[in-house]
Design an enzyme around this catalytic site. Sequence first.
Site: not given
Ligand code: AMP
Length: 394
Positions: A35, A201, A351, A374
Site C-alpha cells: 500500500r 461471512k 485484503g 469492501g
Molecule cells: P472475509 O474477510 O470475509 O473475506 O473472510 C476471510 C477469511 O475467511 C479468511 O481468513 C479465511 O480463513 C476464512 N475462511 C475461508 N473459508 C472458511 C471456512 N470454510 N470456514 C471458516 N472460515 C473460512
Amino acid sequence: MKKTIKDYDLSGKKVIIRCDFNVPIENGIIKDESRLKASLKTIRYARKNNAKVILLSHLGRVQMEEDKQKYTLKPVAERLGNLLRKKVKFIAQTRGEELENAINTMKDRDVILIENTRFEDLDGKKESGNDKELGKYWASLGDIFINDAFGTIHRSHASNLGIASNLPNGIGFLVETEIKKLQKLTHKPKKPYTIILGGAKVSDKIGVISNLITKADYILIGGGMAFTFLKAAGFNIGSSICEKEKLSFCKEMLDKYQDKLILPIDVITATEMKENVQTHERFINEIEEDEMGLDIGQKTIEVFKQYLDDCKTIFWNGPVGCFEIEEFSNGTKELLNIITSTKAYTLVGGGDTARAAVTFNYQDKISHISTGGGASLAFLEEVSLPALDIIDEK
Ligand code: AMP
C-alpha cells in the site's frame, strides 16, 4: 469525469493527500508495504510539481487509549521516507499547535505525515463519524485536497468526505487506476463473466450477491459463506460456520437463481481449524456432526473450472478456504492457478484474497489486484461511494 491531481496547479500550494497506509505492522516493522508503494506515484507527482505535501491516513481501529501505541503511523513515516528518498516529517498529533507550526514552516517539496486519523475516534468517533468541525479543521491546513485512499472510498469519514466538502479537490493516481480497472466490470463486461465469492461471512456480501447476480453469468460460492447456502439448500453442515439469520436470504436466492449460483459439491473437513489436523474429503451430504468444512474439495474445483475456463471476465473476492492453514489452502491455490491460466480479464479484490494471491505468488499473473476489499465490492454494487461522489467533476 472526476477531477484529478493533474487538474490543479500545485506549485507552492499546500496539498493534503488522503492515503491508505493501513498496513500490517508488528513490533514497529511493516509486514506488507504494497500500500505504501501504491501511493508513491501521487506523492512523487505532487513533489515534482513543487507542492507542500501533507499526508493523512487511518491505521487499524482505535478503540481505546492503549491502541495508540499499536497504531501509530510513525513507522510508516520512516519507511515512506526511504522509499521517497526524502525525509517525511512525522507529526505525532492529529491537530494542534505543533502540527500547525510544522505546516506553516514547510518549504515546497517538503512532506509531512500527520498521526493516524482514527486517534480522533477516541473522542466521540470524530473521524469515522465525519465530525463536521474536524473535517473543516483539517481542510483549513491546506489549499487542495486529493483523495488517493481507495480502501475507504465507500466510507463517510472526516479525513475524506469531510475535507473534500471544504476544499477544491480531486483524486490521485491510485484511485484513478482503481476506477478504470473496476469499470471494466461495471461497463459492459466481456462475457462470460463469472464471480467467485468466498470468505467467512454471507452477511458482508449480501449486497454484492443480490446486485451482481443479474450482471454476471455465474457466481461460484466457496469459503465459510458456502455453508449457510448449503444449509439453506437442506444439507447437514455439521459444525461448519453458519449465519442462521441469513438462511432465508440464501434460500430465496437459491430458489430464484439456481442455475447461476454454483455451490460446492464436496469439501475438506476437520474437527478443528488448525495445522496438522486430520482432514477428510467429503461430499456435502456426508459431513459429520462434529466436522466443519474448511476448504472446497477436488470435485468442486473441477466443477468451478468448467465455469471459469472460457470466461472473458472474472472477479474474485474472498478465499474459498482457510488458506492461512496449509491443510485448507488447496482450493484457493488451485483457483488462482485456474483463473491465471485463462485468457480472462481477472480482478481480485479484498485484503485476504489479495494476500492469498501474493502468498502463492500469482500477483503478476492477475490483471488487477484491488487495494480495497469492501470498496471494490461497493463499486461493483454501484451503490453510492460518498468519498468519491463528493469529488468535483471536470
Ligand atoms: P472475509 O474477510 O470475509 O473475506 O473472510 C476471510 C477469511 O475467511 C479468511 O481468513 C479465511 O480463513 C476464512 N475462511 C475461508 N473459508 C472458511 C471456512 N470454510 N470456514 C471458516 N472460515 C473460512
